[in-house]
Design a protein around this motif. Structure first.
Motif, PDB file in Angstrom:
ATOM      1  N   UNK A 144      48.993  13.194  -0.036  1.00  0.00           N
ATOM      2  CA  UNK A 144      48.054  12.747  -0.889  1.00  0.00           C
ATOM      3  C   UNK A 144      47.579  10.985   0.095  1.00  0.00           C
ATOM      4  N   UNK A 145      48.250   9.806   0.323  1.00  0.00           N
ATOM      5  CA  UNK A 145      48.026   8.747   0.823  1.00  0.00           C
ATOM      6  C   UNK A 145      47.202   9.101   2.105  1.00  0.00           C
ATOM      7  N   UNK A 146      46.809  10.263   2.345  1.00  0.00           N
ATOM      8  CA  UNK A 146      45.789  10.654   3.561  1.00  0.00           C
ATOM      9  C   UNK A 146      45.207  11.298   2.916  1.00  0.00           C
ATOM     10  N   UNK A 147      44.127  11.676   2.372  1.00  0.00           N
ATOM     11  CA  UNK A 147      43.563  12.344   1.335  1.00  0.00           C
ATOM     12  C   UNK A 147      42.752  11.081   1.373  1.00  0.00           C
ATOM     13  N   UNK A 148      41.359  12.770   1.748  1.00  0.00           N
ATOM     14  CA  UNK A 148      39.650  12.303   2.317  1.00  0.00           C
ATOM     15  C   UNK A 148      39.016  11.528   0.845  1.00  0.00           C
ATOM     16  N   UNK A 149      40.008  11.670  -0.312  1.00  0.00           N
ATOM     17  CA  UNK A 149      39.361  10.515  -1.235  1.00  0.00           C
ATOM     18  C   UNK A 149      39.686   9.329  -1.338  1.00  0.00           C
ATOM     19  N   UNK A 150      39.168   8.045  -1.330  1.00  0.00           N
ATOM     20  CA  UNK A 150      40.153   7.349  -1.725  1.00  0.00           C
ATOM     21  C   UNK A 150      40.185   6.958  -3.397  1.00  0.00           C
ATOM     22  N   UNK A 151      39.877   7.791  -3.998  1.00  0.00           N
ATOM     23  CA  UNK A 151      40.368   7.580  -5.440  1.00  0.00           C
ATOM     24  C   UNK A 151      42.011   8.085  -5.842  1.00  0.00           C
ATOM     25  N   UNK A 152      42.088   9.228  -4.559  1.00  0.00           N
ATOM     26  CA  UNK A 152      43.357  10.491  -5.053  1.00  0.00           C
ATOM     27  C   UNK A 152      43.802   9.098  -4.208  1.00  0.00           C
ATOM     28  N   UNK A 153      43.873   8.474  -3.130  1.00  0.00           N
ATOM     29  CA  UNK A 153      45.431   7.176  -1.899  1.00  0.00           C
ATOM     30  C   UNK A 153      45.485   6.184  -2.641  1.00  0.00           C
ATOM     31  N   UNK A 154      44.496   5.528  -3.878  1.00  0.00           N
ATOM     32  CA  UNK A 154      45.130   4.712  -4.699  1.00  0.00           C
ATOM     33  C   UNK A 154      45.432   4.609  -5.762  1.00  0.00           C
TER      34      UNK A 154
END
Length: 505
Positions: free
Chosen positions: A423-433
């Protein structure tokens, strides 16, 4: 007790925090310390502007504030001993004669479901004497669990203001309704805001805990609706219990028929009280009738009634859970949300129905089912494979909720860590943080994610980088610490360098 040892909150103070959502406390720094701090703030704001997230390194003395034993004790009491100082800081300057608007702080743009359990808190620190006329922060007591603003704009008599001498600070539930008040003196007023997050689910009380049973405070600082079922459950959660509403015994005696009649009153206060009292009664003799009435109350247009109905239904076993699962699928936002809160405290009996709800075509239903499963923590570990399957959901809101839930559930940690690392490479910034924060909760068991976290230190988003660094800190292995130190050496800030002093002194 040593001078630097955290000064923990008492049972009485914790009860006030749970019911009212805030505490006003006082540090004991000298007047000279605050005068120097105020002078430095005036210089920085007038010559350089608001330092934002660089508030701590730019104004180094503020670290002494964060480390003060009254502040560390308050935060330890509410968030546990391993709490995180979040990367977001802000110094609010107010010289306006107009009050600000009532609001809840966002989670950096992420419209997450707000916890009733204290996962997040804020410190609002006042470095100067702040009488009411200087415009201190105002909070509306007891509103931390409301998604809607159920109070009137002109209810100024109910507003609590963080006024006091220099060194006063408000410890507030992150989700309480608050605002800046009118500064009619026109002088500078600073409020230094710091955010903190719990990194471990509570297993034992972390405050100066002497009395195991919940005792309702004798008096509130402002009119607050009764939410005994919510308050009791929060108290038990902070003592280390999960889903305690499922096993809650009746805590009082009352006449069910009169309460059912009161649940249909035209008075908001009477309906709020009736829904709460029916949960406390947990009547077996008329359970079917009570559950039917509470299920209807779950659709009440007044949010405090719906919330109390949700928590009350959680105390009525399988019948109550079924009513909540039906409410979870309701099209009305508050009905669905109140049902999710009820399910999140309903114990192991709610897990199967919540897991089945993950197949819903309605995004809100899935998101709220995920939230409730996450709040049930280890009780929901069997749902983890299906939750991980939701990480391919097209909705970023669903994926964000899953990432947070996986961090709360924690087991089986191998597949959770593997999923979060992706998930650290998910396209969505908020998923990553949000992924970084969840990995921080997992600590050393998240060691496998270290290579992915190191890559995330180069993310374009400041909070993804910050949360990856926090995760490396809480994982704490040799490899994680080396990567963190390297990152911090590159990112380090010189507090003496300003536009007017680039080289010296």
């Amino acid at each position: 007790m040593s001078m630097n040892e955290p000064r923990l909150l008492t049972d009485e103070q914790m009860r006030q925090f749970i019911t009212e959502g805030y505490l006003l406390l006082q540090t004991d720094f000298s007047s000279e310390f605050h005068q120097q701090l105020l002078e430095q703030l005036n210089y920085v704001y007038s010559h350089e502007g608001n330092p934002g997230n660089n508030l701590l390194p730019r104004v180094r003395e503020l670290q002494k504030v964060i480390d003060h034993p009254i502040i560390t004790g308050a935060l330890t009491s509410v968030l546990g001993p391993d709490y995180m100082l979040h990367a977001h800081h802000h110094g609010h300057f107010n010289n306006s004669p107009q009050p600000g608007g009532w609001h809840k702080d966002s989670y950096f743009g992420y419209g997450r479901i707000r916890n009733h359990h204290p996962w997040w808190a804020m410190i609002m620190y006042f470095p100067q004497d702040t009488p009411v006329e200087l415009g201190p922060t105002g909070v509306m007591p007891g509103t931390q669990n409301y998604a809607t603003r159920v109070f009137e704009q002109d209810e100024s008599e109910s507003e609590a203001k963080a006024s006091g001498g220099a060194g006063t600070f408000a410890l507030i539930a992150y989700d309480i309704w608050h605002r800046s008040t009118a500064n009619i003196l026109g002088k500078e007023r600073y409020m230094l805001k710091f955010e903190f997050m719990r990194t471990q689910s509570p297993t034992v009380p972390s405050w100066d805990h002497q009395q195991p049973e919940w005792v309702t405070p004798a008096a509130f600082s402002a009119p607050i609706h009764p939410h005994e079922c919510i308050w009791q459950e929060t108290w038990n959660w902070m003592r280390g219990e999960v889903g305690s509403s499922a096993s809650a015994a009746a805590s009082q005696v009352g006449e069910v028929s009169s309460l059912l009649e009161q649940l249909n009153s035209s008075s908001n206060e009477e309906r709020v009280t009736a829904a709460d009292q029916l949960g406390l009664l947990r009547s077996n003799s008329s359970a079917d009738e009570v559950v039917t009435a509470l299920a209807k109350a779950l659709e009440d247009a007044y949010e405090p009634v719906a919330l109390n109905a949700g928590y009350a239904l959680a105390r009525y076993g399988d019948h109550g859970i079924q009513a909540l699962l039906e409410g979870l699928r309701h099209e009305d936002r508050i009905v669905s949300l109140s049902a999710a809160y009820g399910l999140s405290v309903a114990g192991a009996g709610a897990v199967e129905g919540l897991t089945e709800a993950l197949d819903s075509e309605r995004e809100e239903t899935v998101t709220r089912a995920v939230f409730a499963l996450g709040e049930l923590r280890e009780l929901a570990s069997d749902s983890v494979p299906l939750l991980i399957g939701q990480l391919s959901h097209p909705s970023s809101n669903v994926r964000i909720s899953v990432v947070e839930a996986l961090g709360n559930i924690g087991q089986p940690h191998d597949i959770i860590v593997q999923a979060l690392a992706r998930c650290l490479k998910d396209s969505d910034t908020q998923v990553r943080f949000m992924t970084g924060l969840s990995l921080a909760k997992l600590g050393k068991s998240a060691e496998e994610a270290v290579p992915s976290l190191i890559e995330a230190l180069d993310d374009e988003n400041r909070y993804v980088r910050a949360h990856a660094a926090e995760a490396l800190y809480y994982i704490g292995t040799e490899k994680a610490e080396r990567a963190l130190i390297h990152f911090l050496k590159i990112a380090r800030w010189c507090p003496s360098t300003t536009p007017a002093s680039t080289f010296y002194p």
